[in-house]
Write an enzyme that holds these catalytic residues in place. Structure first.
Site, PDB file in Angstrom:
ATOM      1  N   GLY A 176     -53.869 -35.055  52.515  1.00 46.61           N
ATOM      2  CA  GLY A 176     -54.446 -36.385  52.748  1.00 46.61           C
ATOM      3  C   GLY A 176     -53.686 -37.492  52.047  1.00 46.61           C
ATOM      4  N   THR A 177     -52.450 -37.221  51.677  1.00 46.35           N
ATOM      5  CA  THR A 177     -51.621 -38.186  50.949  1.00 46.35           C
ATOM      6  C   THR A 177     -51.491 -39.508  51.712  1.00 46.35           C
ATOM      7  OG1 THR A 177     -50.329 -36.207  50.422  1.00 46.35           O
ATOM      8  CG2 THR A 177     -49.449 -38.332  49.666  1.00 46.35           C
ATOM      9  N   THR A 178     -51.200 -39.414  53.007  1.00 47.56           N
ATOM     10  CA  THR A 178     -50.969 -40.624  53.810  1.00 47.56           C
ATOM     11  C   THR A 178     -52.229 -41.490  53.844  1.00 47.56           C
ATOM     12  OG1 THR A 178     -49.580 -39.195  55.170  1.00 47.56           O
ATOM     13  CG2 THR A 178     -50.062 -41.380  56.051  1.00 47.56           C
ATOM     14  N   TRP A 179     -53.352 -40.839  53.998  1.00 46.93           N
ATOM     15  CA  TRP A 179     -54.642 -41.550  54.008  1.00 46.93           C
ATOM     16  C   TRP A 179     -54.851 -42.281  52.683  1.00 46.93           C
ATOM     17  CZ3 TRP A 179     -59.914 -38.472  54.545  1.00 46.93           C
ATOM     18  CH2 TRP A 179     -60.943 -39.370  54.802  1.00 46.93           C
ATOM     19  N   HIS A 221     -45.469 -35.276  44.950  1.00 45.59           N
ATOM     20  CA  HIS A 221     -46.023 -33.925  45.118  1.00 45.59           C
ATOM     21  C   HIS A 221     -45.620 -33.049  43.929  1.00 45.59           C
ATOM     22  CE1 HIS A 221     -47.314 -34.791  49.124  1.00 45.59           C
ATOM     23  NE2 HIS A 221     -46.137 -34.738  49.698  1.00 45.59           N
ATOM     24  N   ARG A 244     -57.440 -30.726  49.121  1.00 43.88           N
ATOM     25  CA  ARG A 244     -58.046 -30.421  50.417  1.00 43.88           C
ATOM     26  C   ARG A 244     -58.289 -28.917  50.520  1.00 43.88           C
ATOM     27  NH1 ARG A 244     -55.223 -31.946  56.273  1.00 43.88           N
ATOM     28  NH2 ARG A 244     -57.139 -31.792  57.492  1.00 43.88           N
ATOM     29  N   LYS A 257     -54.609 -34.556  63.485  1.00 42.69           N
ATOM     30  CA  LYS A 257     -55.982 -34.451  63.965  1.00 42.69           C
ATOM     31  C   LYS A 257     -56.961 -35.093  62.975  1.00 42.69           C
ATOM     32  CE  LYS A 257     -58.172 -30.694  66.500  1.00 42.69           C
ATOM     33  NZ  LYS A 257     -58.137 -29.216  66.599  1.00 42.69           N
TER      34      LYS A 257
END
Ligand code: A3P
Length: 324
Positions: A65-68, A132, A154, A289
């Site tokens: 979920g890094t981009t979020w 990361h 996650r 997704k």
């Protein structure tokens, strides 16, 4: 394709090595696995990066979920500049708005502390940087600075499935597919870039419990379940809480909406098949997704059992009742 550097080849040749996927090998350093490129850049980060006390480091294992979080942190920390924030998300990929240390800022020989890249416009402003790199490797750097850390995790099975899809998009893997059975085995053994996943998560989680004022730990599932509450808590943690009933509700709602998968994934920049500078996969590959539980569509009972066994041992055995 890996960048070949004869000096680093000498170093990596002395490290334990495992075949990963495509023609990639991973090298083990301090208990964690790296591609050659990210081993090099991680070394540069360790040797050169000095966080500012006002920095916020977004740390994560890949595909959690890094981009979020990048979109959310950008929106939370830049919300006073009202005219730039929504449009900056419309025209810039979150990976560009918040660059990562090892995949962007230190990926080349030219050493950068973020200043050259335009990340710091005004040193008084909060600078958000992604990474990361495991806590165990950044421990000295992070402990010697007053910077804050936001860590997102996650569900391990969803993380693996997300990574499995992501990696298939690489040209090198197209010719030699990454079989799911092998991916599950590698996940369980921890042989993945920046892996093992479990040790990565546990170390940041431990820090968040020891020093909650320094490390904020959140899960993808919590964010999905109650995004507004998470956004408020993150803003408080960063020392920029939403104030006043109106601001709180309207602004938080606006941020959650503009960073939602549905909105973000529709921006042209996020649908683009262009490759970000120095990265082998297109911008669009960061949006697939965006759901909880997608592993159920791919993993069979035996694969689930294997991963759950390790999750029980590693997470539940450490008192972290998560991931099953
Ligand atoms: P899926 O592959 O399960 O869809 P990372 O940013 O750490 O690489 O993680 C990528 C995962 O986060 C992908 O998961 C991606 O679709 C999902 N993702 C990206 N943007 C998101 C958003 N705004 N909300 C929820 N999930 C998002």
């Amino acid at each position: 394709m890996e960048i070949q550097d004869p000096n680093v080849n000498q170093i990596t040749s002395s490290l334990p090595r495992e075949k990963w996927c495509g023609h990639e090998f991973l090298y083990q350093y301090n208990g964690f696995w790296f591609t050659q490129t990210y081993f090099q850049s991680t070394q540069r980060v360790v040797e050169n990066f000095k966080p500012l006390p006002t920095d916020v480091i977004l740390a994560s294992f890949p595909k959690t979920g890094t981009t979020w979080l990048k979109a959310l942190l950008h929106s939370i920390t830049n919300r006073s500049s009202k005219e730039t924030t929504p449009s900056s998300l419309t025209f810039n990929h979150p990976q560009e708005l918040i660059p990562s240390l090892e995949t962007k800022l230190y990926v080349n020989e030219i050493q950068s502390n973020g200043t050259e890249s335009g990340v710091i416009k005004d040193p008084k402003n909060t600078r958000v940087l992604g990474t990361h790199i495991p806590y165990q490797i950044l421990v000295d750097i992070l402990n010697s600075s007053d910077c804050k850390i936001v860590y997102v995790t996650r569900n391990p099975k969803d993380t693996l499935i997300s990574l499995w899809h992501f990696v298939q998009k690489a040209k090198s893997v197209e010719q030699e597919p990454w079989e799911l059975e092998i991916a599950v085995e590698q996940f369980c053994k921890g042989v993945l870039p920046f892996g093992p996943y479990y040790e990565h998560v546990l170390a940041y989680r431990e820090q968040s419990m020891k020093r909650p004022e320094k490390v904020f730990f959140v899960s993808y599932e919590e964010l999905k379940e109650d995004s507004k509450n998470c956004v408020k808590k993150i803003a408080e943690f960063l020392g920029c809480p939403f104030e006043g009933e109106n601001e709180e509700e309207e602004e938080v709602e606006q941020i959650v909406k503009s960073c939602s998968f549905e909105i973000l994934s529709e921006h042209e920049v996020n649908k683009s098949s262009d490759l970000p500078n120095g990265f082998p996969l297109p911008y669009s590959s960061f949006f697939r997704k965006g759901e909880v539980g997608d592993h159920l569509n791919y993993l069979d009972d035996e694969m689930i059992r294997k991963i759950d066994d390790i999750t029980r041992e590693k997470f539940h055995g450490s008192g972290f009742m998560y991931g099953i």
